[in-house]
Design a protein around this motif. Structure first.
Motif, PDB file in Angstrom:
ATOM      1  N   ASP A   1      -1.571   8.372   6.646  1.00 65.79           N
ATOM      2  CA  ASP A   1      -2.796   9.157   6.602  1.00 65.79           C
ATOM      3  C   ASP A   1      -2.450  10.634   6.788  1.00 65.79           C
ATOM      4  OD1 ASP A   1      -5.337  10.244   6.865  1.00 65.79           O
ATOM      5  OD2 ASP A   1      -5.612   9.518   8.924  1.00 65.79           O
TER       6      ASP A   1
ATOM      7  N   THR B   1     -11.131  10.275   0.611  1.00 64.64           N
ATOM      8  CA  THR B   1      -9.705  10.099   0.904  1.00 64.64           C
ATOM      9  C   THR B   1      -9.036  11.390   1.351  1.00 64.64           C
ATOM     10  OG1 THR B   1      -9.629   8.372  -0.804  1.00 64.64           O
ATOM     11  CG2 THR B   1      -7.523   9.261  -0.033  1.00 64.64           C
TER      12      THR B   1
ATOM     13  N   ILE C   1      -6.755   1.974  -2.671  1.00 62.95           N
ATOM     14  CA  ILE C   1      -6.534   2.801  -1.487  1.00 62.95           C
ATOM     15  C   ILE C   1      -5.445   2.229  -0.580  1.00 62.95           C
ATOM     16  CG2 ILE C   1      -8.366   1.689  -0.158  1.00 62.95           C
ATOM     17  CD1 ILE C   1      -7.340   5.415  -0.003  1.00 62.95           C
TER      18      ILE C   1
ATOM     19  N   MET D   1      -9.933  16.802   1.691  1.00 59.18           N
ATOM     20  CA  MET D   1     -10.299  15.405   1.462  1.00 59.18           C
ATOM     21  C   MET D   1     -11.163  15.305   0.210  1.00 59.18           C
ATOM     22  SD  MET D   1     -12.524  12.876   4.002  1.00 59.18           S
ATOM     23  CE  MET D   1     -14.107  13.708   3.749  1.00 59.18           C
TER      24      MET D   1
ATOM     25  N   ILE E   1     -13.632   6.044  -2.621  1.00 58.38           N
ATOM     26  CA  ILE E   1     -13.429   6.230  -1.183  1.00 58.38           C
ATOM     27  C   ILE E   1     -13.124   7.694  -0.883  1.00 58.38           C
ATOM     28  CG2 ILE E   1     -11.791   5.727   0.695  1.00 58.38           C
ATOM     29  CD1 ILE E   1     -11.677   2.861  -0.411  1.00 58.38           C
TER      30      ILE E   1
ATOM     31  N   GLY F   1     -15.102  11.333  -2.569  1.00 58.16           N
ATOM     32  CA  GLY F   1     -15.433  10.066  -3.203  1.00 58.16           C
ATOM     33  C   GLY F   1     -16.670  10.171  -4.071  1.00 58.16           C
TER      34      GLY F   1
ATOM     35  N   TRP G   1      -9.341   7.592  -5.753  1.00 56.86           N
ATOM     36  CA  TRP G   1      -9.018   6.435  -4.923  1.00 56.86           C
ATOM     37  C   TRP G   1     -10.270   5.631  -4.629  1.00 56.86           C
ATOM     38  CZ3 TRP G   1      -6.476  11.101  -4.296  1.00 56.86           C
ATOM     39  CH2 TRP G   1      -5.107  11.049  -4.641  1.00 56.86           C
ATOM     40  N   HIS G   2     -10.108   4.333  -4.670  1.00 51.34           N
ATOM     41  CA  HIS G   2     -11.249   3.426  -4.550  1.00 51.34           C
ATOM     42  C   HIS G   2     -10.795   2.163  -3.834  1.00 51.34           C
ATOM     43  CE1 HIS G   2      -9.301   1.481  -8.001  1.00 51.34           C
ATOM     44  NE2 HIS G   2      -9.278   2.679  -8.571  1.00 51.34           N
TER      45      HIS G   2
ATOM     46  N   ARG H   1      -2.091   3.210  -1.808  1.00 53.99           N
ATOM     47  CA  ARG H   1      -1.784   4.600  -1.440  1.00 53.99           C
ATOM     48  C   ARG H   1      -1.285   4.670   0.002  1.00 53.99           C
ATOM     49  NH1 ARG H   1      -2.841  10.118  -1.930  1.00 53.99           N
ATOM     50  NH2 ARG H   1      -3.622  11.144  -0.052  1.00 53.99           N
ATOM     51  N   LEU H   2      -1.976   3.998   0.914  1.00 57.50           N
ATOM     52  CA  LEU H   2      -1.586   4.054   2.322  1.00 57.50           C
ATOM     53  C   LEU H   2      -0.296   3.285   2.584  1.00 57.50           C
ATOM     54  CD1 LEU H   2      -5.082   3.810   4.004  1.00 57.50           C
ATOM     55  CD2 LEU H   2      -3.558   5.787   3.958  1.00 57.50           C
TER      56      LEU H   2
ATOM     57  N   PRO I   1     -13.874  10.221   6.779  1.00 59.91           N
ATOM     58  CA  PRO I   1     -12.703   9.811   6.009  1.00 59.91           C
ATOM     59  C   PRO I   1     -12.564   8.302   5.913  1.00 59.91           C
ATOM     60  CG  PRO I   1     -12.126  11.644   7.427  1.00 59.91           C
ATOM     61  CD  PRO I   1     -13.527  11.251   7.794  1.00 59.91           C
ATOM     62  N   TYR I   2     -12.215   7.858   4.702  1.00 63.40           N
ATOM     63  CA  TYR I   2     -12.005   6.451   4.343  1.00 63.40           C
ATOM     64  C   TYR I   2     -13.304   5.657   4.206  1.00 63.40           C
ATOM     65  CZ  TYR I   2      -7.216   7.793   5.019  1.00 63.40           C
ATOM     66  OH  TYR I   2      -6.024   8.460   4.915  1.00 63.40           O
TER      67      TYR I   2
END
Length: 293
Positions: A281, A250, A272, A167, A248, A170, A267-268, A275-276, A237-238
């Motif tokens: 996840d 991630t 984000i 991960m 974030i 961030g 990723w921010h 991305r998802l 996470p997240y």
């Protein structure tokens, strides 16, 4: 003010136009909206973990504060867990918040909680962690040593019968995590992690070190396993980080370590969800891979 309702749970939001991230123009209302949208993905990583909350009522341009005890004014429907302090600390127990539903996540965002730091154990088994963490930060501005160290850590985990998960934090680096069956206490898990770190440092002496003092690292990456202790936390996470751009923490797929564009703040808040929308996840099945250390 706007009332948010989650079944039987409800509360009034406040100051939703307050800018929390001046550089990115992100408001508290947008932070609440993010945590509501990410709730289904994030809650499995939060569930039953005692939390330390990083709050910034006046935005990241001002000093924030860490909060462990749940204040009296929090609604009664928010779950908590009473935890004794570590060692010989003579202060009373801590009433930690547990974030087990979307209503709690949104309420905490309304309290300007930007980042969630969670224990490595879940209630009620607070003395037996369910994950082992390597915290890898770059020794310089070059991120390549972090990616390489993460590969080495992951390979050793696999050799030992553990399943590695990686991960971005961030912030500056990466976490490499192995889910565990909660059958060993923190001392045993930390000793195991320390032995792993020492083995890796012996195998890669020019690149890795277990020296805690910075003046002894000589440009090598420090294998930090100190989070594997009772009462210590890791970023959940997240979680959004209180840094410019609202980056974030991630979860990644392991193959993403090979992407040279990888950076700890890639990723921010503003990308984000895209991305998802493109991939699930990568940590959604992490508990299925729990093993004994």
């Amino acid at each position: 003010m706007t009332q948010l309702s989650f079944g039987a749970y409800r509360f009034e939001t406040s100051n939703t136009d307050k800018v929390l991230f001046p550089d990115a123009g992100v408001t508290k209302g947008q932070l609440i909206d993010y945590y509501r949208r990410i709730a289904a993905v994030m809650l499995p990583h939060l569930e039953d973990r005692p939390l330390t909350l990083h709050r910034f009522p006046d935005g990241i341009g001002e000093s924030g504060f860490y909060q462990q005890d749940a204040p009296d004014y929090f609604p009664g429907w928010i779950d908590t867990c009473r935890v004794r302090r570590s060692g010989d600390d003579e202060r009373g127990p801590v009433e930690h918040v547990l974030c087990n539903n979307e209503a709690t996540l949104a309420y905490l965002a309304n309290q300007a909680v930007i980042t969630f730091h969670g224990w490595l154990a879940r209630a009620p088994k607070l003395h037996t962690p369910d994950k082992l963490v390597f915290d890898l930060d770059p020794p310089s501005d070059d991120f390549e040593p972090v990616r390489q160290a993460a590969r080495w850590v992951a390979a050793l985990m696999e050799q030992l019968g553990l399943a590695p998960f990686v991960m971005t934090t961030g912030s500056r680096g990466l976490h490499v995590v192995a889910p565990l069956e909660p059958d060993l206490d923190f001392d045993a898990v930390r000793d195991f992690a320390r032995a792993m770190a020492e083995r890796l440092a012996d195998e890669h002496p020019d690149a890795l070190t277990v020296a805690q003092r910075k003046n002894k690292r000589r440009g090598r990456l420090y294998l930090d396993v100190m989070r594997n202790a009772y009462g210590q936390t890791g970023v959940v996470p997240y979680s959004v980080r209180a840094l410019p751009g609202a980056p974030i923490a991630t979860p990644l797929a392991m193959e993403e370590l090979g992407d040279r564009r990888l950076a700890p703040r890639r990723w921010h808040l503003k990308n984000i969800m895209r991305r998802l929308g493109q991939r699930d996840d990568p940590w959604q099945d992490i508990r299925r891979h729990a093993a004994s250390a």
